[in-house]
Design a protein around this motif. Structure first.
Motif, PDB file in Angstrom:
ATOM      1  N   ARG A  28       0.806  -1.207   0.000  1.00  0.00           N
ATOM      2  CA  ARG A  28       0.000   0.000   0.000  1.00  0.00           C
ATOM      3  C   ARG A  28       0.846   1.267   0.000  1.00  0.00           C
ATOM      4  O   ARG A  28       1.793   1.400   0.776  1.00  0.00           O
ATOM      5  N   ASP A  33       0.860   3.311   3.353  1.00  0.00           N
ATOM      6  CA  ASP A  33       1.406   2.739   4.582  1.00  0.00           C
ATOM      7  C   ASP A  33       2.601   3.490   5.161  1.00  0.00           C
ATOM      8  O   ASP A  33       2.667   3.672   6.380  1.00  0.00           O
ATOM      9  N   TYR A  47      -5.244  12.672  10.557  1.00  0.00           N
ATOM     10  CA  TYR A  47      -6.631  12.448  10.915  1.00  0.00           C
ATOM     11  C   TYR A  47      -7.193  13.794  11.346  1.00  0.00           C
ATOM     12  O   TYR A  47      -6.436  14.737  11.605  1.00  0.00           O
ATOM     13  N   GLY A 104      -9.497   3.257   5.127  1.00  0.00           N
ATOM     14  CA  GLY A 104      -8.659   2.093   5.420  1.00  0.00           C
ATOM     15  C   GLY A 104      -8.714   1.023   4.353  1.00  0.00           C
ATOM     16  O   GLY A 104      -7.964   0.064   4.400  1.00  0.00           O
ATOM     17  N   PHE A 138       4.974  -4.634   8.813  1.00  0.00           N
ATOM     18  CA  PHE A 138       3.557  -4.261   8.761  1.00  0.00           C
ATOM     19  C   PHE A 138       3.143  -3.936   7.332  1.00  0.00           C
ATOM     20  O   PHE A 138       2.035  -4.253   6.904  1.00  0.00           O
ATOM     21  N   MET A 139       4.001  -3.281   6.607  1.00  0.00           N
ATOM     22  CA  MET A 139       3.657  -2.932   5.233  1.00  0.00           C
ATOM     23  C   MET A 139       3.623  -4.183   4.349  1.00  0.00           C
ATOM     24  O   MET A 139       2.751  -4.325   3.503  1.00  0.00           O
ATOM     25  N   HIS A 146       2.922  -7.188   5.181  1.00  0.00           N
ATOM     26  CA  HIS A 146       1.895  -8.166   5.524  1.00  0.00           C
ATOM     27  C   HIS A 146       0.532  -7.540   5.761  1.00  0.00           C
ATOM     28  O   HIS A 146      -0.343  -8.173   6.338  1.00  0.00           O
ATOM     29  N   HIS A 147       0.351  -6.333   5.269  1.00  0.00           N
ATOM     30  CA  HIS A 147      -0.937  -5.651   5.385  1.00  0.00           C
ATOM     31  C   HIS A 147      -1.405  -5.649   6.837  1.00  0.00           C
ATOM     32  O   HIS A 147      -2.519  -6.055   7.153  1.00  0.00           O
ATOM     33  N   LEU A 178      -2.048  -3.126   8.636  1.00  0.00           N
ATOM     34  CA  LEU A 178      -2.818  -1.947   8.998  1.00  0.00           C
ATOM     35  C   LEU A 178      -3.800  -1.651   7.875  1.00  0.00           C
ATOM     36  O   LEU A 178      -3.556  -1.990   6.719  1.00  0.00           O
ATOM     37  N   GLN A 179      -4.910  -1.018   8.221  1.00  0.00           N
ATOM     38  CA  GLN A 179      -5.857  -0.563   7.223  1.00  0.00           C
ATOM     39  C   GLN A 179      -6.072   0.928   7.391  1.00  0.00           C
ATOM     40  O   GLN A 179      -5.456   1.707   6.672  1.00  0.00           O
ATOM     41  N   CYS A 180      -6.856   1.354   8.366  1.00  0.00           N
ATOM     42  CA  CYS A 180      -7.025   2.795   8.523  1.00  0.00           C
ATOM     43  C   CYS A 180      -5.834   3.422   9.227  1.00  0.00           C
ATOM     44  O   CYS A 180      -5.629   4.629   9.147  1.00  0.00           O
ATOM     45  N   GLY A 181      -5.064   2.625   9.944  1.00  0.00           N
ATOM     46  CA  GLY A 181      -3.842   3.109  10.571  1.00  0.00           C
ATOM     47  C   GLY A 181      -4.005   3.797  11.901  1.00  0.00           C
ATOM     48  O   GLY A 181      -3.036   4.245  12.495  1.00  0.00           O
ATOM     49  N   PHE A 182      -5.247   3.888  12.411  1.00  0.00           N
ATOM     50  CA  PHE A 182      -5.435   4.676  13.619  1.00  0.00           C
ATOM     51  C   PHE A 182      -4.883   3.980  14.852  1.00  0.00           C
ATOM     52  O   PHE A 182      -4.314   4.610  15.733  1.00  0.00           O
ATOM     53  N   THR A 194      -2.519   1.787  14.777  1.00  0.00           N
ATOM     54  CA  THR A 194      -1.203   1.246  14.444  1.00  0.00           C
ATOM     55  C   THR A 194      -0.055   1.808  15.286  1.00  0.00           C
ATOM     56  O   THR A 194       0.763   1.028  15.769  1.00  0.00           O
ATOM     57  N   CYS A 220     -10.349  -2.651  12.182  1.00  0.00           N
ATOM     58  CA  CYS A 220     -10.310  -2.862  10.741  1.00  0.00           C
ATOM     59  C   CYS A 220      -9.783  -4.234  10.332  1.00  0.00           C
ATOM     60  O   CYS A 220     -10.304  -4.849   9.417  1.00  0.00           O
ATOM     61  N   THR A 221      -8.694  -4.665  10.955  1.00  0.00           N
ATOM     62  CA  THR A 221      -7.958  -5.789  10.384  1.00  0.00           C
ATOM     63  C   THR A 221      -8.432  -7.153  10.855  1.00  0.00           C
ATOM     64  O   THR A 221      -8.088  -8.161  10.248  1.00  0.00           O
ATOM     65  N   TYR A 247      -7.114  -8.386  13.221  1.00  0.00           N
ATOM     66  CA  TYR A 247      -5.856  -8.781  13.869  1.00  0.00           C
ATOM     67  C   TYR A 247      -4.977  -9.721  13.063  1.00  0.00           C
ATOM     68  O   TYR A 247      -3.801  -9.885  13.375  1.00  0.00           O
TER      69      TYR A 247
END
Lengths: 781, 291, 189
Positions: A12, A15, A25, A494, C122-123, C125-126, C128-132, C134, C167-168, C170
């Motif tokens: 991504r 990322d 945010y 996300g 983390f990048m 293996h995905h 994170l999604q929204c990253g909040f 993280t 999001c994930t 986990y």
């Protein structure tokens, strides 16, 4: 068009900044001279406001402004906009920016304070004197439709704001003539989306240029921009709404408009200083829209072989105190209930009901979980009552692969006929059965029983309408530096749009995906669109991206043809360059093409349709495209404590061709986690007076890593004929069938008949206590 | 969610802290680990005028042998206690229970004394303290006094601490030479407060029978709950499946829990019995092994 | 009792002020105090209200917005930072409590141009999604892997149990953490 990136697990693009704490945010937006707001909220579910004295708060040092309903301009004193009208929605009551003398749910905004810091703003809230006259509240959904119930809205004479029926075939006749009819009452309780980032708004008003910039943690920045312009009396082109990095949406952030989305800009305009409001977690539980509460009385008519003759459900839908979003959720529940089955006669009636509770609008699934829960519980019921195998009953009723397009006879939430465009449900189903080893299950279960362990296997199938209109758009631009920029109309919370859309553009233009930058969620960058919801962004915006990139590609070929003195059909794009096929030395960089497309002298040909290497396109699907899936789960129940362990979880999923498998896996795994929450942990609890008892993360329980299973995912792909990329949506897939699958598994373990979600340790233990030891869901393999 | 205004002081010694308590006690709250107090402040459910921060006092965190037993300073971090070799060697029940307390990040700051003084009815440490026969040293500016667990836990979120007093030390008596122990809990999610928890300590008579049994439960009363009838039934007995089943029934009918949104009274009563039996069997197993 | 000198009465001063043995300093409670600490290796000093949380101090006073607020009552873990190298909830600490201590936030782990190996995992293996959520998870994980470079699955799960992610589900996070600990990204069946 190349496919170098489509289907690849591209890392991504967003990322690196998110991982290093450099995301933005809404609470990270900190303009100079920023003021901070806090909201005084009703502590009562229903009350008249007898006295509201804000003078001490207004006089507090550090306080810049205190607003009550009376202080608002006329446009903001009225009920806020009705978003999605419907002929059946007779009483389309909407919420207020600030309560006008009475309150209808705990958490309803009563006053708005702006101060130098959030700390001081909350201090000022303590100084506001309110005298409420509590009134009888109606909290229970069934109580709300009984005669004599307190009315949420005095001028309606009822709490039922909509009643709607869809009918296919002749259900009455079918039920009357059916050899077997089985009935069930099913209930799902209130739940909340609870994204990790709460809501928030920052508004910056430039009094000289009369321009408003609003940062909003929303899923629909363009539509918010339109409503703000209308309600604040500004031209749309003087309002810019930016959804920056959004820490999870899941549905409730598509709501338009939350009171604070108007109060914050209004305050900024009044004060001439930027204003920020960030929802805290307790506020989130009493003011972010909730969902999930429905009560169904369902019945199914089958023949002796378990073939479905008819299905009927009547249900109550809890809308909370207002219904700004309309009856989307119950329509989705009604129309997605049939799932992958042939149902020749079908009737669905619902009543949307007001209660003195927080407003309801879609949360991931948006009614599909309910439809799936009802249908799959009915299928298990048929299997048990007729002594048939649960898988076999389903098999006998699945729509066959050669029956597409399959017209269900229903009208979907987009007002279009609900026609399944493509799918292969038997293949999906058999794959799931194989992965969970359904054939080996009786032996495995018996072995566990001998060890005193109660294990169960559950199944659930669903069909998911995705990718509905009205439309989304995209503008793709190649700049003289050779880099490509795509601006789209949806926002991102996300799902990886920055990457998935870049993949599409990179494929179309033959560039490296690292050279494509995607902008989402900024009405200033792209001003026509709807938003991210209903599993539609990849389908609708993704296809708009593809169309725009394709148009830029076509133009690049035209311009390059002139530059290279060749025919457009002889030119290829690769490696960021255009070259003549078979003569790679004759090439020109995309950046040079962009320069050539914008000359300083001469003219530009009509066929270029304008200067620059740029194109905007829209995709407006006439109707949705239908994804599908099957979940299978093995659980273990501790009969004594009601503890539930998920031992294995299988998802077989069909969303057509997959843009980015990493991102898709993440969507499914995240959805399953929320589904597990819906099944066993998450309930918004109201007491009889309408108090929200679950206002913190200590009481509203999000699953942690210990509660969420790993998921074995397999895909089948039945492309959609309805869009150029052939894709279907996937955002909600993971969550839809989880409660149904887990209920099916627990019934198999204990011989219970689960009809309510969520369960909990205590509910499950009580059920286990009543269930006979050694019983199963019935039916031999 | 920001706290209401307060004033703050950070004593550097025990004496300074007690002097501050003497002056501000009724209007003050002691800040230990903060994992329970600060959320209350943030939600403005507690609005003390003064916060007395104990974290700068160097000599309130310790684990040392004392009177053949152990003395644990009230400010000892839960994580430090969890990793402490003396506690692990002599009071493994406490280490086992600490693994159920929240998450590692909470235990980094949370303190033994803070958890006990907060006296949440579903916390793990009060039940452990009761079963281990812990004694609590309560000090004010003038003097110290020592109370046992039954004297310390007086009600829902209430202890014997006077407004001008502070819990300074927890004293554990010497562990029995032969004992079996167990701690088990049912929580809705891993790391949550217990729905019901059971701590069991069996003192062996050298021939595989219980000379003495102590059972304490959390989540079924205002504080940790002992069941004297069950303890009497076990005294002098060898633990068998049948006896464990009897104890299960006795416990279930002895405890008088209240229900809340997470579990009904009926559930807690039932599960207290279930966990009593499970913990008994586990503890008896350790007794056999001579653990 | 003789009064201690005026400059010894300031609570939170980094310089240790030994009180006379057996005699307590007469401390006065204050509403504001100076905060002096090391953040990401740099000394910082500000005067703040005593009720200001460490999380707000980092975000608003120092502009380090990588630390996020998800609940402000210590459950979600989004605000996790390292205090003297150990993971703590910065929403449950007051800034004044951090005086004399060492705080590390996510900004210290790496930059977009130079991700740390953990961030890269983390990048890849995905995770994170929204990253909040993280940054908080990265801080807990950083501390764990620093102390236990070959952390086990159980240790990873224990540490991750203190963090909520919406999001994930986990699984991506677990894959990333396994990879960072040298374990196979998917557990053995």
């Amino acid at each position: 068009m190349g496919t170098r990136y489509f289907g690849e697990p591209v890392r991504r693009r967003e990322d690196p900044r998110l991982l290093t704490g450099r995301g933005t945010y809404v609470d990270d937006v900190r303009p100079p001279l920023l003021l901070h707001a806090a909201v005084l909220r009703s502590p009562h579910a229903r009350a008249r406001i007898r006295r509201l004295d804000v003078s001490r708060a207004a006089a507090m040092p550090g306080v810049a402004l205190v607003l009550t309903h009376a202080d608002l301009p006329p446009a903001l004193r009225e009920p806020l906009p009705r978003l999605i009208p419907h002929p059946a929605l007779v009483h389309h009551k909407t919420q207020y920016a600030l309560a006008p003398g009475q309150v209808r749910h705990v958490g309803e905004p009563v006053a708005f304070v702006v101060a130098e810091s959030r700390y001081q703003a909350e201090d000022a809230l303590d100084l506001i004197e309110v005298v409420y006259e509590p009134l009888p509240a109606v909290v229970d959904l069934e109580a709300a439709v009984r005669p004599g119930a307190p009315l949420v809205h005095d001028d309606m004479g009822t709490n039922v704001c909509a009643e709607y029926t869809q009918r296919v075939g002749d259900p009455d006749a079918a039920f009357a003539a059916a050899p077997h009819v089985f009935r069930e009452r099913l209930r799902m309780d209130r739940g909340a989306a609870a994204p990790l980032e709460t809501r928030g708004v920052v508004a910056i008003w430039d009094a000289q240029t009369r321009e408003l910039v609003v940062y909003d943690s929303t899923q629909a920045p363009i539509r918010i921009r339109n409503y703000l312009a209308a309600l604040l009396g500004l031209p749309q082109n003087h309002v810019r709404v930016i959804a920056p990095d959004v820490g999870g949406g899941f549905g409730p952030k598509i709501m338009m408009c939350y009171p604070e989305e108007l109060l914050v800009p209004h305050a900024a305009m009044r004060l001439g200083r930027p204003v920020k409001w960030i929802e805290d977690r307790r506020e989130n539980f009493v003011s972010m829209n909730q969902e999930r509460e429905q009560i169904h009385d369902a019945e199914i008519a089958v023949d002796a072989d378990g073939r479905i003759l008819a299905v009927r459900t009547r249900f109550l839908y809890d809308s909370g105190a207002y219904i700004p979003y309309g009856i989307i959720v119950p329509i989705v529940a009604s129309t997605q209930l049939p799932g992958p089955y042939r149902i020749p006669n079908y009737e669905c009636t619902f009543k949307a009901v007001f209660t003195n509770k927080v407003i309801v609008s879609p949360y991931r699934g948006a009614g599909r979980p309910h439809g799936c829960f009802v249908m799959e519980r009915l299928m298990d019921l048929v299997a048990r009552e007729l002594g048939l195998d649960r898988a076999e009953v389903r098999r006998r009723n699945l729509i066959a692969p050669d029956q597409f397009p399959y017209d269900t006879g229903l009208i979907f939430q987009d007002n279009a006929p609900l026609v399944y465009d493509s799918g292969n449900y038997p293949a999906l189903f058999e794959r799931a059965l194989a992965l969970i080893d359904y054939a080996g299950w009786p032996a495995a279960q018996a072995a566990a029983r001998r060890q005193g362990r109660a294990l169960g296997l559950g199944l659930a199938l669903y069909v998911e309408g995705t990718g509905i209109g009205p439309y989304e758009g995209c503008r793709v631009t190649v700049e003289p530096n050779g880099k490509v920029y795509a601006a789209t109309s949806v926002g991102t919370q996300g799902q990886g749009h920055f990457t998935a859309f870049a993949q599409i553009v990179a494929d179309a233009l033959g560039v490296d995906v690292a050279d494509v930058t995607v902008t989402t969620g900024d009405s200033g960058a792209f001003g026509w669109g709807t938003g991210t919801f209903a599993s539609r962004a990849a389908v609708v915006a993704g296809n708009a991206v593809a169309l725009a990139a394709g148009a830029v590609r076509d133009k690049a070929l035209l311009v390059a043809a002139r530059l290279l003195e060749a025919r457009p059909e002889d030119i290829e794009l690769a490696g960021g360059r255009a070259f003549v096929r078979g003569a790679p030395a004759r090439s020109v960089a995309l950046g040079e093409i962009a320069v050539a497309a914008n000359p300083l002298r001469g003219t530009i040909p009509a066929e270029w349709e304008g200067p620059g290497l740029e194109a905007s396109r829209y995709f407006a699907p006439p109707r949705g495209t239908f994804a599908a899936g099957c979940h299978a789960v093995v659980v273990e129940v501790d009969r004594d404590t009601g503890a539930l362990r998920i031992l294995r979880y299988v998802v077989v999923h069909d969303c057509g061709p997959i843009i980015n498998p990493l991102i898709l896996t993440g969507q499914i795994e995240g959805g399953v986690a929320q589904g597990v929450g819906n099944a066993f942990y998450e309930q918004v609890v109201y007491d009889p007076d309408g108090q929200v008892l679950t206002q913190t993360f200590m009481d509203y329980l999000l699953p942690t890593v210990s509660e969420v299973p790993s998921v074995k995912i397999a895909h089948i792909e039945t492309p959609s004929p309805l869009n150029p990329l052939g894709i279907k949506g996937a955002g909600e897939a993971g969550v839809i069938p989880v409660p149904a699958a887990i209920a099916s598994a627990i019934d198999d373990a204990l011989g219970t008949r689960i009809t309510q979600m969520p369960l909990s340790h205590q509910r499950l233990q009580a059920l286990a206590r009543r269930a006979p030891v050694g019983a199963t869901a019935g039916g031999a393999a | 969610m920001k706290p209401a205004p307060f004033r703050y002081l950070a004593p550097r010694t025990r004496a300074e802290a007690l002097d501050a308590l003497r002056r501000y006690g009724p209007d003050a709250k002691l800040l230990a680990g903060g994992q329970s107090l600060v959320p209350l402040l943030a939600m403005r459910l507690a609005r003390p005028a003064v916060i007395i921060d104990l974290n700068r006092i160097g000599d309130l965190a310790y684990v040392r042998p004392a009177r053949a037993g152990l003395a644990i300073g009230a400010m000892t971090r839960q994580r430090a206690a969890e990793d402490d070799p003396l506690i692990a060697a002599r009071y493994p029940l406490m280490v086992a229970a600490l693994r159920w307390v929240g998450h590692p990040q909470i235990r980094t700051r949370g303190t033994i004394g803070g958890s006990l003084a907060h006296a949440d009815p579903a916390a793990e440490l009060p039940a452990v303290a009761a079963v281990l026969g812990a004694r609590f040293v309560l000090a004010n500016a003038r003097r110290e006094r020592v109370v046992d667990a039954a004297g310390f836990f007086t009600g829902y979120l209430t202890t014997a601490l006077e407004p001008d007093e502070m819990l300074t030390e927890i004293r554990l008596p010497p562990p029995p030479t032969r004992s079996g122990w167990a701690f088990t809990e049912v929580a809705r999610r891993h790391g949550d407060f217990a729905l019901v928890g059971a701590a069991v300590l069996l003192v062996g008579d050298g021939e595989g029978r219980c000379a003495e049994a102590r059972l304490a439960f959390t989540g079924v009363g205002a504080g940790p709950v002992r069941v004297p009838e069950a303890e009497r039934m076990l005294s002098g007995e060898r633990v068998t499946e049948a006896l464990a089943a009897e104890i299960r029934r006795v416990v279930a009918r002895s405890v008088e829990p209240e229900g809340d949104i997470h579990a009904t009274a009926d559930y807690r009563r039932h599960v207290a019995g279930v966990l009593a039996a499970r913990a008994l069997i586990e503890a008896a197993g350790r007794l056999e092994v001579g653990a | 009792m003789k009064r201690a000198p005026k400059n010894a009465r300031r609570p939170g001063a980094t310089r240790a002020t030994a009180a006379p043995r057996g005699r307590a300093r007469r401390l006065e409670p204050v509403g504001e105090a100076e905060v002096r600490l090391v953040v990401n290796g740099a000394e910082v000093s500000r005067t703040v209200e005593v009720r200001r949380t460490l999380a707000d101090f980092l975000r608003e006073n120092l502009g380090l917005t990588g630390t996020h607020l998800g609940c402000e009552h210590g459950v979600c873990g989004a605000c996790t930072v390292l205090l003297d190298g150990q993971p703590v909830r910065s929403c449950l600490l007051f800034a004044v409590q951090a005086t004399g201590h060492d705080v590390t936030t996510v900004e210290a782990l790496g930059t977009p141009e130079a991700l740390s190996p953990l961030q890269q995992a983390f990048m890849d293996h995905h995770g994170l999604q929204c990253g909040f959520c993280t940054p908080g998870i990265l801080m807990s994980a950083h501390a764990l892997l620093r102390d236990r470079p070959r952390a086990t699955e159980e240790e990873i799960r224990e540490m991750l149990g203190g963090h909520l992610c919406r999001c994930t589900g986990y699984q991506g996070i677990l894959r990333a953490l396994r990879a960072a600990a040298g374990l196979p990204p998917e557990p053995a069946p």
